[in-house]
Design a protein around this motif. Structure first.
Motif, PDB file in Angstrom:
ATOM      1  N   LYS B  43     -26.072 -16.406  13.573  1.00 33.91           N
ATOM      2  CA  LYS B  43     -26.464 -17.378  12.545  1.00 33.91           C
ATOM      3  C   LYS B  43     -26.439 -16.750  11.153  1.00 33.91           C
ATOM      4  O   LYS B  43     -25.810 -17.275  10.227  1.00 33.91           O
ATOM      5  N   SER B  44     -27.144 -15.623  11.024  1.00 29.33           N
ATOM      6  CA  SER B  44     -27.188 -14.982   9.701  1.00 29.33           C
ATOM      7  C   SER B  44     -25.800 -14.544   9.271  1.00 29.33           C
ATOM      8  O   SER B  44     -25.442 -14.657   8.089  1.00 29.33           O
ATOM      9  N   THR B  45     -25.027 -14.046  10.209  1.00 24.96           N
ATOM     10  CA  THR B  45     -23.678 -13.603   9.864  1.00 24.96           C
ATOM     11  C   THR B  45     -22.862 -14.765   9.300  1.00 24.96           C
ATOM     12  O   THR B  45     -22.209 -14.637   8.259  1.00 24.96           O
ATOM     13  N   PHE B  85     -33.030 -15.644   1.960  1.00 30.09           N
ATOM     14  CA  PHE B  85     -32.761 -14.744   3.067  1.00 30.09           C
ATOM     15  C   PHE B  85     -33.947 -14.594   4.003  1.00 30.09           C
ATOM     16  O   PHE B  85     -35.093 -14.840   3.630  1.00 30.09           O
ATOM     17  N   GLN B  86     -33.604 -14.115   5.196  1.00 28.47           N
ATOM     18  CA  GLN B  86     -34.624 -13.792   6.190  1.00 28.47           C
ATOM     19  C   GLN B  86     -35.628 -12.790   5.592  1.00 28.47           C
ATOM     20  O   GLN B  86     -36.810 -12.878   5.832  1.00 28.47           O
ATOM     21  N   HIS B  87     -35.112 -11.840   4.829  1.00 25.04           N
ATOM     22  CA  HIS B  87     -35.985 -10.887   4.152  1.00 25.04           C
ATOM     23  C   HIS B  87     -35.784 -11.075   2.655  1.00 25.04           C
ATOM     24  O   HIS B  87     -34.658 -11.016   2.173  1.00 25.04           O
ATOM     25  N   LEU B 164     -31.404 -21.878   4.199  1.00 20.26           N
ATOM     26  CA  LEU B 164     -32.701 -21.252   4.431  1.00 20.26           C
ATOM     27  C   LEU B 164     -32.624 -20.497   5.757  1.00 20.26           C
ATOM     28  O   LEU B 164     -32.529 -21.101   6.819  1.00 20.26           O
ATOM     29  N   ASP B 165     -32.636 -19.167   5.688  1.00 22.86           N
ATOM     30  CA  ASP B 165     -32.515 -18.360   6.910  1.00 22.86           C
ATOM     31  C   ASP B 165     -33.902 -18.033   7.446  1.00 22.86           C
ATOM     32  O   ASP B 165     -34.622 -17.219   6.884  1.00 22.86           O
ATOM     33  N   GLU B 166     -34.277 -18.680   8.509  1.00 17.83           N
ATOM     34  CA  GLU B 166     -35.582 -18.519   9.157  1.00 17.83           C
ATOM     35  C   GLU B 166     -36.749 -18.536   8.175  1.00 17.83           C
ATOM     36  O   GLU B 166     -37.559 -17.624   8.139  1.00 17.83           O
ATOM     37  N   PRO B 167     -36.843 -19.602   7.383  1.00 17.11           N
ATOM     38  CA  PRO B 167     -37.910 -19.627   6.376  1.00 17.11           C
ATOM     39  C   PRO B 167     -39.292 -19.730   7.003  1.00 17.11           C
ATOM     40  O   PRO B 167     -40.261 -19.228   6.448  1.00 17.11           O
TER      41      PRO B 167
HETATM   42 MG   LIG Z   1     -30.735 -13.782  11.479  1.00 20.61          MG
END
Ligand SMILES: [Mg+2]
Ligand SMILES: Nc1ncnc2c1ncn2[C@@H]1O[C@H](COP(=O)(O)OP(=O)(O)OP(=O)(O)O)[C@@H](O)[C@H]1O
Lengths: 350, 517
Positions: B43-45, B85-87, B164-167
Motif C-alpha cells: 500500500k505505502s509503496t 505519511f505513516q510517519h 492518508l497513509d494509516e492516519p
Molecule cells: Mg505502509
C-alpha cells in the motif's frame, strides 16, 4: 536468485559510486583550472600520477604521506559511527605527539622492545584522555562535542607550544625538543623515503577498527548509539558510556598520527609540525564513507595528491596549490552527496 | 462518475520482493477510496510511487485522463496531490503555521509574511474543521493535532487528491471520529481522498469504495455498501479470520510485580503519574485503558527503567527494580514492547538479525569470549524468529528500515516474546498491524499469559483491552481511577471512566474496586 544477487551487489557499488564519481568530477573541474593556466590537463595529471605512483619509491612516499591521514581519518570515522563529530583530531594528535616525544627523550637505556611501545602507548593515552574531556561533557551535561573538541584544539596547541619552548625545549635554537632516543624510533622501511613502520601500525589500526565496529558487542553498541540513541537506551545500552568510549578510542587513533610523525618522521617534537593532519582527517573520513577500508583509499589518494604536487609544480606551469583546489572540490562533491547522486541518476536515465 | 486518477499496470520490485505487481487502480473524483491489505502488501509503496518518491519499474499514471510523469514530490504537489505519511514529517521546533507554509511561503522579496501565514492557516483550519492553534509549536501539540497540521499542509498546497497513509493508527477513538468529520467536510468540498487503514470498521464507516491488496497484487475493488466485514477480512488475508480472541479464564498465581505509590514528573515538572499502585499476578493480563497522554507512557517507562520515578517503588518478585537501569531489569525477565517503534523499539539502520538481539546482544549465545559477536547464533536466532513470527520478507539480512510498518512491529514482538519473559509490558502492541497479524499477536499474548507470565497491556483500543484483559485499570489524568474485573465492565463504562467520569457513579449495579484499596 541470480537477480537478487545482482541487485544487492549494485547496492554495494552505489556506496562506492559517489566517492569515485566525486573524485572524477573534481579532477574534471581541476582540468578547467589547468587550462586557464595554459597547460595541458592530461600532461599535468600524468606528471602528478607518475610522481605519486610511477615507481616503488614514489609509492613509498605516497604511503608515507597517507600514514597519518589514515589515523586521523579512522579517528573521525570511528567517532562518527557513534554519532559524534570529532573536530578535535588536530589537538589530540598534538598532545599524543608530545607525550610520545617526552617518553622518547627522557627514558634512556631501555631496550627498544619496551621503549617504543611505551612511547606509542603514552601518546595514545594522552590523546585518548584529551578526547575524553569533550566526551564526558557531552555524555554528562549534553554539551555539543563540536564546540568542545574545537576548544580543546586551542588548548592543545598552546599547551604544546609552551612545553616545546619551555620545559622540553631542546638544545638547538629552533622551537623543538631534543632528538628522541634511537630505541623509540619507528624504523624507516624504504630509505631515502621517510616511510616507516608507522604504516604497519596504520594497517593494524584499520583492521582493528573494522573488527571492533562490526565483530564485537562494543561495536554493536557504539553504532546503535550513533543511529538511534533512544532505541539503544531501550536495548539496555548505556548511551553516555559509549559516547565516552567512542571519544577515547577516537582520540587514541588521532594521537597515533602525531606519534608516527614524531617517532617515524621528524625524530623530535617540532612546534606546530602538523600540516592540518587532523582536519584533513575529516575529509578523509568523509570521502571514505566512514568505513575503515574507505579511509585507507581516501588517505592514499590525498597522500598521492600531496606527493605529486611538488613535481607538477616543478615540471609544468601548474602551481602546486592546484591539488588543494582538487581536494576541496572532492570534499564538496562528496558532501553534496545528494547532488552527486542526482547527477549520476540523470546520466543513467539519459 | 469520472475518474480523477488512474494507475495502470504499476509494477515495482525491491531486492527479493515484488512490492507492487501489475496494479491497476481507478480513483473517482470526490470519493473516499479505502486501500486495505496486510502488512507489506504494498500500500505505502503504491502511494509513494504516486507521490513521486519511488519510480515504478513499469506502469503509467493518468490524472484527469492525461498521462503524467511524477518524478518527485514537487511535481506531485504541483499536480494537486497531497500526502500524509505513516510517519510524520514535521519540524518540531517550528510553529504550526510555519510548518504548514514550509516550502511554499507567502513572501515578498524573500521576506516571509508571517502574519499572512497565520491568518491563512487559521482560515483554512476553520474552513475544514481542523482544530489546531497556528501559533503553537509542533513539539507541544498532540499526535492527533500534528496530523491535522500534515493535512493542512496538503490543503494549503491546494491538494485535490489527498492520500492518508494509516492516519488512524496513531489516533484515539475520539480523534478518529474528528478525522472522519474532517474527511467528510473535505469530500463535500470536492476533495478526493485515498485512505489507508487496517481497520475494517473504519472502511465501512467512511469509504465509498474499497480496494484490497494482497502480496503486491490488487485482489479487487468493491463498493463499500455492497461488502461486509467478513468478506473484506477474507479478501485481505486470503482465509477466514477470527475476529475475537479465544481464551480460557485466567488462572492468576502469585504476584509477580508490584507497583507501589509511583509518582513521575516530566522534565518541566508536570505531575504525570500520581501515586499509582498496581499488582500484577502471574497468569493474568492487566489492561490499562485510558485516553493517550494520561500518564500511561510515563508509568511504563518508570517500570522498565527508561525513566526514573520521583517516588514510589516497583517490585519484581518482591525485590526492588525501580533504581536499576534498563539492562538489569531486562535480565530479570521483563519484556517490553514500546509504543513508538521508531523511537524506541528498533534501530532502523540495522538488519533484522541485529534488531532481533537488541537488549540480548550482551548475553550468551550472542557474544563469546572477548566480546566477539557469535554470528552463527545471531543468524540462527533471527532465522528461527522470522519463520515463527512470519516476518515478511523472511530475509534476516534486510535492513529493518525497508520492512513495512507491520513487519517492523513483528520484529519487536518476536524479540520480546521469544525470551519468555516473566513480566511482559506491552504498549500498543498491535498498532499498525493487519488483522491477521493482530490475531496472531493476541494469541501470543494469551499464550504468554497461560505460560505464567504477568502481562500489562496498554492500549488505546477498547476492543483490544476488553478482549485480552482479565482486569482493567483505567488511567485518567495520571491517576488510576478504577480497577475492574473485565467481565464486570464494558465499552460504555470504560469510555465514561476514561474521560474522567466518577468511578462510584459509573454504573450503579457494578461493584468497583478502586485503586485506593
Ligand atoms: Mg505502509
Ligand atoms: N525501500 C525498500 N527497500 C526494500 N524493500 C522495500 C522497501 N520499501 C518497501 N519494501 C518492501 O516492499 C513490500 C511492501 O511494503 P509497503 O511498505 O508498501 O507495505 P504496506 O502495505 O504499506 O504495509 P504496512 O501496512 O505494514 O505499512 C514489503 O515487503 C517491504 O518490505
Amino acid at each position: 536468485m541470480l537477480r537478487l544477487k545482482l541487485q544487492q551487489s549494485s547496492l554495494i557499488s552505489r556506496d562506492l559510486l559517489v566517492p569515485i564519481v566525486s573524485v572524477l568530477l573534481a579532477l574534471l573541474v581541476g582540468a578547467i583550472f589547468i587550462l586557464i593556466v595554459g597547460e595541458n590537463p592530461l600532461h599535468a595529471y600524468k606528471v602528478l600520477f607518475l610522481e605519486s605512483f610511477g615507481s616503488i619509491r614514489s609509492i613509498a612516499t605516497t604511503l608515507q604521506r597517507a600514514t597519518p591521514l589514515i589515523f586521523t581519518g579512522l579517528a573521525v570515522a570511528f567517532a562518527f559511527r557513534c554519532g559524534l563529530f570529532n573536530i578535535g583530531a588536530e589537538g589530540q594528535l598534538y598532545v599524543g605527539a608530545m607525550a610520545a616525544a617526552i617518553v622518547g627523550i627522557t627514558f634512556t637505556g631501555l631496550p627498544k622492545i619496551i621503549h617504543l611501545p611505551m612511547a606509542i602507548i603514552a601518546g595514545m593515552v594522552a590523546g585518548g584522555l584529551w578526547a575524553a574531556v569533550p566526551g564526558l561533557l557531552k555524555a554528562k551535561l549534553g554539551v555539543h562535542e563540536v564546540i568542545n573538541t574545537i576548544m580543546m584544539n586551542f588548548i592543545a596547541f598552546y599547551l604544546t607550544d609552551f612545553l616545546v619552548t619551555g620545559p622540553f625545549h631542546g638544545g638547538r635554537w629552533a622551537p623543538e625538543t631534543d632528538r628522541i632516543m634511537p630505541t623509540a624510533v619507528l624504523e624507516r622501511l624504504f630509505v631515502p623515503t621517510r616511510l616507516n613502520t608507522g604504516i604497519i601500525l596504520a594497517v593494524v589500526a584499520i583492521i582493528l577498527v573494522y573488527i571492533i565496529l562490526w565483530k564485537t558487542r562494543t561495536g554493536y553498541e557504539i553504532r546503535a548509539v550513533g543511529f538511534n540513541p533512544t532505541a539503544a537506551e531501550y536495548g539496555g545500552i548505556s548511551v553516555s558510556k559509549n559516547i565516552v568510549l567512542a571519544m577515547v578510542l577516537s582520540g587514541a587513533l588521532a594521537s597515533l598520527a602525531g606519534v608516527e610523525q614524531i617517532l617515524g618522521v621528524h625524530g623530535r617534537f617540532i612546534q606546530r609540525f602538523s600540516p592540518d593532519l587532523g582536519f584533513m582527517g575529516i575529509a578523509v573520513a568523509l570521502l571514505g564513507k566512514n568505513h575503515p577500508v574507505g579511509v585507507f583509499f581516501a588517505a592514499v589518494l590525498f597522500g598521492a595528491l600531496r606527493t605529486g604536487a611538488a613535481a607538477m609544480d616543478r615540471l609544468t606551469d601548474v602551481p602546486r596549490e592546484l591539488v588543494v583546489i582538487i581536494q576541496a572540490l572532492i570534499i564538496m562533491f562528496v558532501a553534496a552527496d545528494e547532488l552527486t547522486r542526482r547527477l549520476i541518476a540523470r546520466r543513467r536515465k539519459a | 462518475m469520472d475518474n480523477i486518477l488512474e494507475m495502470k499496470n504499476i509494477t515495482k520490485n525491491f531486492p527479493g520482493v515484488v512490492a507492487n505487481d501489475d496494479i491497476s487502480l481507478d480513483i473517482r473524483k470526490g470519493e473516499i477510496h479505502a486501500l486495505v491489505g496486510e502488512n507489506g502488501s504494498g500500500k505505502s509503496t503504491l502511494m509513494n510511487i504516486l507521490y513521486g518518491l519511488y519510480d515504478a519499474d513499469s506502469g503509467e499514471v493518468f490524472l484527469n485522463k492525461k498521462k503524467v510523469d511524477i518524478t518527485d514530490p514537487r511535481t506531485a504537489i504541483n499536480l494537486g496531490l497531497g500526502m500524509v505519511f505513516q510517519h510524520f514529517m514535521l519540524v518540531d521546533t517550528l510553529t504550526v503555521a510555519e510548518n504548514v507554509i514550509l516550502g511554499s511561503e507567502p513572501a515578498r522579496m524573500h521576506f516571509i509574511n508571517y502574519k499572512k501565514a497565520v491568518d491563512d492557516v487559521a482560515r483554512l483550519a476553520k474552513e475544514y474543521g481542523l482544530r489546531v492553534e497556528p501559533r503553537s509549536k509542533v513539539a507541544d501539540i498532540s499526535v492527533g493535532q500534528q496530523q491535522r497540521v500534515e493535512i493542512l499542509k496538503a490543503l494549503y498546497r491546494q491538494a485535490e487528491v489527498l492520500i492518508l497513509d494509516e492516519p488512524t493508527a496513531v489516533l484515539t477513538p475520539q480523534e478518529t471520529e474528528e478525522l472522519f468529520q474532517v474527511m467528510n467536510n473535505l469530500k463535500k468540498q470536492g476533495t478526493t481522498i485515498i485512505f489507508i487503514t487496517h481497520k475494517i470498521k473504519e472502511v465501512l464507516a467512511i469509504s465509498d469504495r474499497v480496494s484490497v491488496l494482497r502480496r503486491g497484487k490488487l485482489v479487487g475493488t468493491k463498493n463499500t455498501k455492497e461488502t461486509n466485514h467478513p468478506e473484506l477480512a477474507e479478501m485481505m488475508v486470503g482465509r477466514e479470520v477470527l475476529l475475537r480472541v479465544e481464551k480460557t479464564p485466567a488462572q492468576p498465581g502469585k504476584t509477580v510485580a508490584s507497583i507501589i505509590n509511583i509518582n513521575v514528573r516530566d522534565r518541566v515538572g508536570t505531575h504525570k503519574v500520581k501515586d499509582v499502585s498496581l499488582d500484577i499476578m502471574s497468569g493474568e493480563v492487566l489492561g490499562i485503558a485510558g485516553v493517550e497522554g494520561n500518564g500511561q507512557q510515563e508509568l511504563i517507562e518508570a517500570i522498565t527503567g527508561l525513566n526514573r520515578a520521583e517516588s514510589g517503588e516497583v517490585l519484581l518478585h518482591g525485590k526492588p527494580i525501580h533504581k536499576l537501569p534498563p539492562m538489569p531489569i531486562k535480565k530479570r525477565g521483563v519484556g517490553y514492547i514500546p509504543e513508538d517503534r521508531h523511537k524506541r523499539g528498533l534501530i532502523l539502520e540495522y538488519s533484522v538479525a541485529d534488531n532481533m538481539i537488541l537488549g540480548l546482544h550482551s548475553q550468551a549465545p550472542f557474544v563469546e569470549k572477548f566480546l566477539f559477536r557469535n554470528e552463527k547464533a545471531i543468524q540462527e536466532n533471527a532465522q528461527k524468529l522470522v519463520e515463527e513470527y512470519d516476518v515478511r520478507p523472511p530475509n534476516i539480512k534486510q535492513l529493518v528500515q525497508t520492512l513495512s510498518g507491520g513487519n517492523q512491529q513483528k520484529v519487536i514482538v518476536a524479540r520480546e516474546f521469544s525470551r519468555n519473559p516473566e513480566f511482559l509490558v506491552c504498549s500498543q502492541p498491535t498498532r499498525g498491524l493487519d488483522i491477521g497479524a493482530i490475531e496472531f499477536i493476541h494469541k501470543e499474548i494469551i499464550r504468554q499469559r497461560d505460560n505464567g507470565a504477568a502481562v500489562i497491556l496498554v492500549s488505546a483500543e477498547l476492543d483490544e483491552i476488553l478482549s485480552l484483559s482479565d482486569r482493567v485499570a483505567v488511567m485518567y489524568n495520571g491517576e488510576v481511577s478504577a480497577v475492574l474485573p473485565v467481565e464486570k465492565t464494558d465499552e460504555r463504562q470504560l469510555g465514561y471512566l476514561m474521560l474522567g467520569g466518577d468511578a462510584q457513579k459509573a454504573e450503579g449495579d457494578v461493584e468497583i474496586e478502586t485503586a485506593a484499596e
